[in-house]
Design a protein around this motif. Sequence first.
Motif, PDB file in Angstrom:
ATOM      1  N   THR A   1       0.821  -1.218   0.000  1.00 11.59           N
ATOM      2  CA  THR A   1       0.000   0.000   0.000  1.00 11.59           C
ATOM      3  C   THR A   1       0.855   1.268   0.000  1.00 11.59           C
ATOM      4  O   THR A   1       0.649   2.156  -0.831  1.00 11.59           O
ATOM      5  CB  THR A   1      -0.942   0.007   1.216  1.00 11.59           C
ATOM      6  OG1 THR A   1      -1.748  -1.170   1.177  1.00 11.59           O
ATOM      7  CG2 THR A   1      -1.838   1.221   1.212  1.00 11.59           C
ATOM      8  N   LEU A   2       1.786   1.373   0.929  1.00  6.61           N
ATOM      9  CA  LEU A   2       2.613   2.581   0.996  1.00  6.61           C
ATOM     10  C   LEU A   2       3.448   2.743  -0.272  1.00  6.61           C
ATOM     11  O   LEU A   2       3.518   3.839  -0.840  1.00  6.61           O
ATOM     12  CB  LEU A   2       3.542   2.539   2.214  1.00  6.61           C
ATOM     13  CG  LEU A   2       4.545   3.699   2.250  1.00  6.61           C
ATOM     14  CD1 LEU A   2       3.837   4.996   2.603  1.00  6.61           C
ATOM     15  CD2 LEU A   2       5.666   3.416   3.210  1.00  6.61           C
ATOM     16  N   HIS A   3       4.035   1.667  -0.746  1.00 11.32           N
ATOM     17  CA  HIS A   3       4.876   1.749  -1.938  1.00 11.32           C
ATOM     18  C   HIS A   3       4.062   2.133  -3.170  1.00 11.32           C
ATOM     19  O   HIS A   3       4.518   2.902  -4.006  1.00 11.32           O
ATOM     20  CB  HIS A   3       5.621   0.429  -2.134  1.00 11.32           C
ATOM     21  CG  HIS A   3       6.419   0.067  -0.927  1.00 11.32           C
ATOM     22  ND1 HIS A   3       6.011  -0.879  -0.031  1.00 11.32           N
ATOM     23  CD2 HIS A   3       7.578   0.585  -0.447  1.00 11.32           C
ATOM     24  CE1 HIS A   3       6.894  -0.951   0.953  1.00 11.32           C
ATOM     25  NE2 HIS A   3       7.854  -0.075   0.727  1.00 11.32           N
ATOM     26  N   ARG A   4       2.849   1.617  -3.251  1.00 12.85           N
ATOM     27  CA  ARG A   4       1.967   1.995  -4.356  1.00 12.85           C
ATOM     28  C   ARG A   4       1.627   3.486  -4.267  1.00 12.85           C
ATOM     29  O   ARG A   4       1.644   4.198  -5.264  1.00 12.85           O
ATOM     30  CB  ARG A   4       0.682   1.166  -4.327  1.00 12.85           C
ATOM     31  CG  ARG A   4      -0.308   1.602  -5.418  1.00 12.85           C
ATOM     32  CD  ARG A   4      -1.565   0.766  -5.430  1.00 12.85           C
ATOM     33  NE  ARG A   4      -1.243  -0.515  -6.034  1.00 12.85           N
ATOM     34  CZ  ARG A   4      -1.267  -1.679  -5.389  1.00 12.85           C
ATOM     35  NH1 ARG A   4      -1.585  -1.731  -4.125  1.00 12.85           N
ATOM     36  NH2 ARG A   4      -0.974  -2.790  -6.011  1.00 12.85           N
TER      37      ARG A   4
ATOM     38  N   TYR B   1       4.714   5.513  -5.258  1.00 15.86           N
ATOM     39  CA  TYR B   1       4.924   5.363  -6.702  1.00 15.86           C
ATOM     40  C   TYR B   1       3.900   6.203  -7.479  1.00 15.86           C
ATOM     41  O   TYR B   1       4.254   6.905  -8.431  1.00 15.86           O
ATOM     42  CB  TYR B   1       4.812   3.889  -7.087  1.00 15.86           C
ATOM     43  CG  TYR B   1       5.136   3.613  -8.537  1.00 15.86           C
ATOM     44  CD1 TYR B   1       6.437   3.347  -8.929  1.00 15.86           C
ATOM     45  CD2 TYR B   1       4.136   3.624  -9.507  1.00 15.86           C
ATOM     46  CE1 TYR B   1       6.745   3.094 -10.256  1.00 15.86           C
ATOM     47  CE2 TYR B   1       4.432   3.370 -10.836  1.00 15.86           C
ATOM     48  CZ  TYR B   1       5.735   3.110 -11.202  1.00 15.86           C
ATOM     49  OH  TYR B   1       6.020   2.867 -12.513  1.00 15.86           O
ATOM     50  N   ASP B   2       2.637   6.128  -7.070  1.00 13.97           N
ATOM     51  CA  ASP B   2       1.598   6.895  -7.760  1.00 13.97           C
ATOM     52  C   ASP B   2       1.837   8.394  -7.658  1.00 13.97           C
ATOM     53  O   ASP B   2       1.589   9.136  -8.614  1.00 13.97           O
ATOM     54  CB  ASP B   2       0.215   6.534  -7.221  1.00 13.97           C
ATOM     55  CG  ASP B   2      -0.240   5.154  -7.647  1.00 13.97           C
ATOM     56  OD1 ASP B   2       0.384   4.567  -8.569  1.00 13.97           O
ATOM     57  OD2 ASP B   2      -1.213   4.641  -7.048  1.00 13.97           O
ATOM     58  N   LEU B   3       2.334   8.861  -6.500  1.00 14.67           N
ATOM     59  CA  LEU B   3       2.642  10.287  -6.361  1.00 14.67           C
ATOM     60  C   LEU B   3       3.798  10.690  -7.265  1.00 14.67           C
ATOM     61  O   LEU B   3       3.731  11.719  -7.943  1.00 14.67           O
ATOM     62  CB  LEU B   3       2.971  10.624  -4.906  1.00 14.67           C
ATOM     63  CG  LEU B   3       1.795  10.634  -3.953  1.00 14.67           C
ATOM     64  CD1 LEU B   3       2.269  10.765  -2.516  1.00 14.67           C
ATOM     65  CD2 LEU B   3       0.827  11.750  -4.308  1.00 14.67           C
TER      66      LEU B   3
ATOM     67  N   LEU C   1       1.879   1.926 -14.756  1.00 14.35           N
ATOM     68  CA  LEU C   1       1.083   1.845 -13.538  1.00 14.35           C
ATOM     69  C   LEU C   1       1.720   0.844 -12.590  1.00 14.35           C
ATOM     70  O   LEU C   1       2.333  -0.134 -13.011  1.00 14.35           O
ATOM     71  CB  LEU C   1      -0.350   1.411 -13.860  1.00 14.35           C
ATOM     72  CG  LEU C   1      -1.179   2.414 -14.651  1.00 14.35           C
ATOM     73  CD1 LEU C   1      -2.513   1.802 -15.043  1.00 14.35           C
ATOM     74  CD2 LEU C   1      -1.393   3.680 -13.850  1.00 14.35           C
ATOM     75  N   PHE C   2       1.583   1.079 -11.309  1.00 12.08           N
ATOM     76  CA  PHE C   2       2.121   0.160 -10.309  1.00 12.08           C
ATOM     77  C   PHE C   2       1.277  -1.102 -10.320  1.00 12.08           C
ATOM     78  O   PHE C   2       0.067  -1.061 -10.159  1.00 12.08           O
ATOM     79  CB  PHE C   2       2.061   0.806  -8.924  1.00 12.08           C
ATOM     80  CG  PHE C   2       2.705  -0.023  -7.845  1.00 12.08           C
ATOM     81  CD1 PHE C   2       4.014   0.219  -7.497  1.00 12.08           C
ATOM     82  CD2 PHE C   2       2.007  -1.010  -7.180  1.00 12.08           C
ATOM     83  CE1 PHE C   2       4.627  -0.521  -6.488  1.00 12.08           C
ATOM     84  CE2 PHE C   2       2.607  -1.756  -6.181  1.00 12.08           C
ATOM     85  CZ  PHE C   2       3.914  -1.514  -5.829  1.00 12.08           C
ATOM     86  N   ASP C   3       1.915  -2.232 -10.524  1.00 17.59           N
ATOM     87  CA  ASP C   3       1.200  -3.502 -10.552  1.00 17.59           C
ATOM     88  C   ASP C   3       1.986  -4.513  -9.732  1.00 17.59           C
ATOM     89  O   ASP C   3       2.930  -5.123 -10.222  1.00 17.59           O
ATOM     90  CB  ASP C   3       1.018  -3.991 -11.993  1.00 17.59           C
ATOM     91  CG  ASP C   3       0.227  -5.279 -12.076  1.00 17.59           C
ATOM     92  OD1 ASP C   3      -0.330  -5.717 -11.047  1.00 17.59           O
ATOM     93  OD2 ASP C   3       0.165  -5.857 -13.169  1.00 17.59           O
TER      94      ASP C   3
END
Length: 110
Positions: A44-47, A50-52, A83-85
């Motif tokens: 969750t935190l890494h996603r 990454y999204d930011l 996208l983060f996957d």
Amino acid sequence: PSVASELFEARLRLLGARVLPTKIYADWTHTDPILEKPFAGDQTLHRDVYDLVRRWTATSSKNGHAASSSPSERTSRHTTMPLFDATDCPDCRRLAPQLLIDFGRLCMPF
């Protein structure tokens, strides 16, 4: 404590900085983002990070300048970052059974 993060955000705003709202992860301790959650396969935190970064580095498809961070513009921006996957990354899978993660939390000295 999470209140320190909220106070830091408030101080930055008072100084005129453009900051995103503080995001507090419910029921997480200070070691969850780097130990327990990744070992459990929870990225969750890494996603979120990454999204930011993906959003901050995106450019507008019209003029090539940095795009704003408004959610409505996310689809109109161009970025070379995928996208983060987490399902596509073997390193993002669960690394330990929950029983061992819980035991590690119990024995952790900090």
